[in-house]
Design a protein around this motif. Structure first.
Motif, PDB file in Angstrom:
ATOM      1  N   ASN A  82      23.006 -25.777 -12.568  1.00  0.00           N
ATOM      2  CA  ASN A  82      22.853 -25.951 -14.018  1.00  0.00           C
ATOM      3  C   ASN A  82      24.010 -26.941 -14.647  1.00  0.00           C
ATOM      4  N   VAL A  83      23.595 -28.041 -15.179  1.00  0.00           N
ATOM      5  CA  VAL A  83      24.650 -29.003 -15.885  1.00  0.00           C
ATOM      6  C   VAL A  83      24.343 -29.235 -17.181  1.00  0.00           C
ATOM      7  N   ALA A  84      23.619 -28.277 -17.878  1.00  0.00           N
ATOM      8  CA  ALA A  84      23.254 -28.300 -19.384  1.00  0.00           C
ATOM      9  C   ALA A  84      24.640 -27.867 -19.737  1.00  0.00           C
ATOM     10  N   LEU A  85      24.644 -27.017 -20.785  1.00  0.00           N
ATOM     11  CA  LEU A  85      25.687 -26.508 -21.559  1.00  0.00           C
ATOM     12  C   LEU A  85      26.099 -25.085 -21.077  1.00  0.00           C
ATOM     13  N   PRO A  86      27.538 -24.736 -21.396  1.00  0.00           N
ATOM     14  CA  PRO A  86      28.129 -23.454 -20.941  1.00  0.00           C
ATOM     15  C   PRO A  86      27.316 -22.211 -21.740  1.00  0.00           C
ATOM     16  N   TYR A  87      26.411 -22.538 -22.738  1.00  0.00           N
ATOM     17  CA  TYR A  87      25.656 -21.459 -23.434  1.00  0.00           C
ATOM     18  C   TYR A  87      24.349 -21.083 -22.627  1.00  0.00           C
ATOM     19  N   GLN A  88      23.962 -21.981 -21.469  1.00  0.00           N
ATOM     20  CA  GLN A  88      22.866 -21.406 -20.799  1.00  0.00           C
ATOM     21  C   GLN A  88      23.441 -20.911 -19.740  1.00  0.00           C
ATOM     22  N   ASP A  89      24.550 -20.787 -19.145  1.00  0.00           N
ATOM     23  CA  ASP A  89      24.570 -20.138 -18.163  1.00  0.00           C
ATOM     24  C   ASP A  89      24.075 -18.781 -17.811  1.00  0.00           C
ATOM     25  N   LEU A  90      24.099 -17.780 -18.871  1.00  0.00           N
ATOM     26  CA  LEU A  90      23.638 -16.669 -18.665  1.00  0.00           C
ATOM     27  C   LEU A  90      22.001 -16.421 -18.465  1.00  0.00           C
ATOM     28  N   PRO A  91      21.488 -17.184 -19.367  1.00  0.00           N
ATOM     29  CA  PRO A  91      20.117 -17.024 -19.341  1.00  0.00           C
ATOM     30  C   PRO A  91      19.340 -17.854 -17.934  1.00  0.00           C
ATOM     31  N   ILE A  92      20.231 -18.818 -17.496  1.00  0.00           N
ATOM     32  CA  ILE A  92      19.668 -19.431 -16.087  1.00  0.00           C
ATOM     33  C   ILE A  92      20.141 -18.360 -14.972  1.00  0.00           C
ATOM     34  N   MET A  93      21.362 -17.837 -15.021  1.00  0.00           N
ATOM     35  CA  MET A  93      21.685 -16.666 -13.931  1.00  0.00           C
ATOM     36  C   MET A  93      20.537 -15.628 -14.136  1.00  0.00           C
ATOM     37  N   ASP A  94      20.175 -15.312 -15.174  1.00  0.00           N
ATOM     38  CA  ASP A  94      19.258 -14.143 -15.295  1.00  0.00           C
ATOM     39  C   ASP A  94      17.819 -14.597 -14.601  1.00  0.00           C
ATOM     40  N   ALA A  95      17.461 -16.051 -15.057  1.00  0.00           N
ATOM     41  CA  ALA A  95      16.094 -16.349 -14.380  1.00  0.00           C
ATOM     42  C   ALA A  95      16.269 -16.478 -12.926  1.00  0.00           C
ATOM     43  N   CYS A  96      17.513 -16.927 -12.461  1.00  0.00           N
ATOM     44  CA  CYS A  96      17.728 -17.047 -10.969  1.00  0.00           C
ATOM     45  C   CYS A  96      17.587 -15.655 -10.291  1.00  0.00           C
ATOM     46  N   LEU A  97      18.165 -14.634 -10.920  1.00  0.00           N
ATOM     47  CA  LEU A  97      18.152 -13.275 -10.385  1.00  0.00           C
ATOM     48  C   LEU A  97      16.454 -12.846 -10.362  1.00  0.00           C
ATOM     49  N   GLU A  98      15.901 -12.998 -11.721  1.00  0.00           N
ATOM     50  CA  GLU A  98      14.575 -12.669 -11.379  1.00  0.00           C
ATOM     51  C   GLU A  98      13.382 -13.410 -10.336  1.00  0.00           C
ATOM     52  N   THR A  99      13.999 -14.663 -10.042  1.00  0.00           N
ATOM     53  CA  THR A  99      13.192 -15.135  -8.966  1.00  0.00           C
ATOM     54  C   THR A  99      13.814 -15.479  -7.632  1.00  0.00           C
ATOM     55  N   ARG A 100      14.952 -14.901  -7.501  1.00  0.00           N
ATOM     56  CA  ARG A 100      15.667 -14.808  -6.300  1.00  0.00           C
ATOM     57  C   ARG A 100      16.087 -16.157  -5.760  1.00  0.00           C
ATOM     58  N   THR A 101      16.708 -17.076  -6.648  1.00  0.00           N
ATOM     59  CA  THR A 101      16.988 -18.583  -6.449  1.00  0.00           C
ATOM     60  C   THR A 101      18.541 -18.586  -6.411  1.00  0.00           C
ATOM     61  N   HIS A 102      19.115 -19.286  -5.808  1.00  0.00           N
ATOM     62  CA  HIS A 102      20.651 -19.724  -5.791  1.00  0.00           C
ATOM     63  C   HIS A 102      20.971 -20.285  -7.010  1.00  0.00           C
ATOM     64  N   TYR A 103      22.161 -20.216  -7.567  1.00  0.00           N
ATOM     65  CA  TYR A 103      22.657 -20.600  -8.662  1.00  0.00           C
ATOM     66  C   TYR A 103      23.986 -21.328  -8.589  1.00  0.00           C
ATOM     67  N   MET A 104      24.035 -22.550  -9.344  1.00  0.00           N
ATOM     68  CA  MET A 104      25.577 -22.942  -9.580  1.00  0.00           C
ATOM     69  C   MET A 104      25.446 -23.988 -11.023  1.00  0.00           C
ATOM     70  N   ASP A 105      26.988 -23.897 -11.252  1.00  0.00           N
ATOM     71  CA  ASP A 105      27.346 -24.411 -12.694  1.00  0.00           C
ATOM     72  C   ASP A 105      28.588 -25.166 -12.386  1.00  0.00           C
ATOM     73  N   THR A 106      29.096 -26.066 -13.548  1.00  0.00           N
ATOM     74  CA  THR A 106      30.402 -26.654 -13.564  1.00  0.00           C
ATOM     75  C   THR A 106      31.288 -26.199 -14.875  1.00  0.00           C
ATOM     76  N   ALA A 107      30.612 -25.148 -15.607  1.00  0.00           N
ATOM     77  CA  ALA A 107      31.716 -24.608 -16.722  1.00  0.00           C
ATOM     78  C   ALA A 107      31.341 -23.297 -16.940  1.00  0.00           C
ATOM     79  N   ASN A 108      32.255 -22.336 -17.284  1.00  0.00           N
ATOM     80  CA  ASN A 108      31.838 -21.114 -17.499  1.00  0.00           C
ATOM     81  C   ASN A 108      31.169 -20.648 -18.820  1.00  0.00           C
ATOM     82  N   TYR A 109      30.758 -19.605 -18.919  1.00  0.00           N
ATOM     83  CA  TYR A 109      29.720 -19.126 -20.060  1.00  0.00           C
ATOM     84  C   TYR A 109      30.832 -19.097 -21.264  1.00  0.00           C
ATOM     85  N   GLU A 110      30.136 -19.518 -22.433  1.00  0.00           N
ATOM     86  CA  GLU A 110      30.690 -19.596 -23.733  1.00  0.00           C
ATOM     87  C   GLU A 110      29.763 -18.996 -24.731  1.00  0.00           C
TER      88      GLU A 110
END
Ligand code: NDP
Length: 402
Positions: A82-110
């Motif tokens: 995830n190298v979009a914006l910090p706003y997207q961290d949680l929705p992408i983490m939710d999608a990774c949980l639902e599909t059991r896919t590993h996740y990474m990013d470069t900035a914490n959620y805002e």
């Protein structure tokens, strides 16, 4: 086969896509998706021309979990970067949980409506990621990211106890524009207009924004006025290295940049409160972002270097020790290599390295992790190979006094 799905096609996303393509033995299949597909296509064409690698592209609104789930199901990647914006961290983490896919990013959620960043929201996913048997790696750019690896490397090899940490971040580059930010303007301005904060004797000390500053002497660059800011990696570093008596983050700003920012603040252009304009609700800072140069357009003709590192004081074998570990990176060189400026490059290369270490298994473990919680050695080894050579000085006076 290691298929990765990269979300975000800005300055950083472009560097991550280039560097993954340049390491195609690890990243055997790359998909780049963003809100605007044409941006992904432009990067894909560049990658084909420069590195002879074909990547696939797609469109997604990553704020919408269902869209992200559908995209992950369509391509079945092993890892989402995830190298979009910090706003997207949680929705992408939710999608990774639902599909059991590993996740990474470069900035914490805002959250979008409050200029506040902290790890609590993402750390709250730890148990769910553990139970799903998947990993989330948080904040794997340069700062956060490499700066935590540097600190972990210092703790592992140079100290019995670390007491003082100063993260020093200098951009001595010149892009020739009157005013521009080197990464997403909205996120950047939200970050630096907040009160400063540092850790001292077990508590956070808050100071007015930009109120503490002094020149720091950066290697190969010289003295540059540097300002104490709050930066997200301090939160996890003081938790993971409890012997730290003080931890601060310093960043350089030129006078012209600060003058522009002051004027913009004074006239209300950096506000995130919506206003009514011509019958429409607009957010002044979002409007400002729309008229400023985008970070991925700054690379051409950008000259000079960045220098980011950690200065640490502590004890080894009963004796005081000082240690400085850093990387210098040249804007013109990174533009030649991947068509990106050094701020995007110093973020995108560590992101690619984190992804590589997860996929190779060196850094793979279920749960939610910050970079200093993993073995720093393979990361430093890859920084030296992948264009971010690491330098160090042991037991010499540090560039500024404690
Ligand atoms: P840019 O503004 O250049 O790019 C952001 C990208 O995210 C754009 O391509 C944008 O798409 C895309 N995007 C935004 N919203 C969505 C959405 N809802 N769905 C899908 N895609 C979306 O920013 P940067 O590349 O400079 O920064 C990227 C990230 O890197 C930021 O989170 C930033 O905080 C972080 N960063 C981390 C650093 C570190 O050292 N750790 C340093 C610098 C940055 P579109 O263009 O289509 O709108």
């Amino acid at each position: 086969m290691s298929r990765v799905l990269i979300i975000g096609a800005g300055g950083v996303g472009s560097v991550v896509a280039h560097k993954c393509a340049m390491n195609s033995d690890v990243f055997t299949d790359i998909i780049l998706a963003s809100r605007t597909k044409s941006k992904c296509d432009k990067i894909a064409a560049e990658i084909r021309e420069m590195h002879g690698v074909t990547i696939r592209t797609d469109a997604v609104d990553a704020d919408v979990v269902a869209e992200m789930v559908a995209l992950i199901r369509k391509y079945e990647p092993k890892l989402v970067i995830n190298v979009a914006l910090p706003y997207q961290d949680l929705p992408i983490m939710d999608a990774c949980l639902e599909t059991r896919t590993h996740y990474m990013d470069t900035a914490n959620y805002e959250p979008k409506d409050v200029a506040k960043f902290e790890y609590s929201w993402q750390w709250a996913y730890k148990e769910r990621f553990e139970q799903a048997g998947i990993m989330a790696l948080l904040g794997c750019g340069f700062d956060p990211g490499a700066t935590q690896v540097f600190t972990a490397y210092a703790a592992k090899h140079h100290f019995d106890e670390m007491h003082y940490l100063d993260i020093v971040d200098c951009n001595a580059g010149n892009h020739g524009k009157a005013f521009a930010t080197n990464f997403n303007p909205e996120i950047n301005i939200r970050e630096i207009t907040q009160p400063g904060r540092y850790w001292e004797n077990g508590e956070w000390v808050e100071i007015p924004a930009m109120s503490q500053h002094k020149p720091i002497d950066y290697p190969e660059i010289g003295p540059k006025e540097s300002y104490v800011l709050y930066h997200e990696e301090l939160e996890s570093l003081v938790k993971n290295f409890p012997t730290l008596k003080r931890a601060r983050f310093w960043m350089t700003f030129g006078q012209a940049y600060l003058t522009h920012l002051e004027v913009l603040q004074n006239v209300g252009m950096t506000s995130i409160q919506p206003i009514n304009f011509g019958g429409q609700q607009i957010v002044p800072l979002e409007f400002l972002k729309a008229v400023l140069p985008a970070p991925d357009t700054l690379g051409e003709n950008y000259s000079g270097q960045t220098s980011i590192g950690c200065q640490i004081k502590g004890v080894k074998d009963g004796e005081d020790r000082t240690y400085y570990i850093w990387n210098n990176c040249d804007h013109a060189e990174t533009y030649k290599e991947v068509r990106g400026q050094a701020v995007s490059y110093t973020t995108g290369v560590p992101a690619m390295i984190g992804a590589m270490l997860m996929l190779r298994g060196d850094w793979m473990k279920a749960g939610v992790w910050n970079c200093e919680e993993l073995d720093p050695d393979p990361f430093i080894e890859q920084m030296n190979k992948q264009g971010l050579p690491v330098q160090e000085r042991v037991n010499v006076p540090l560039p500024h006094e404690y």
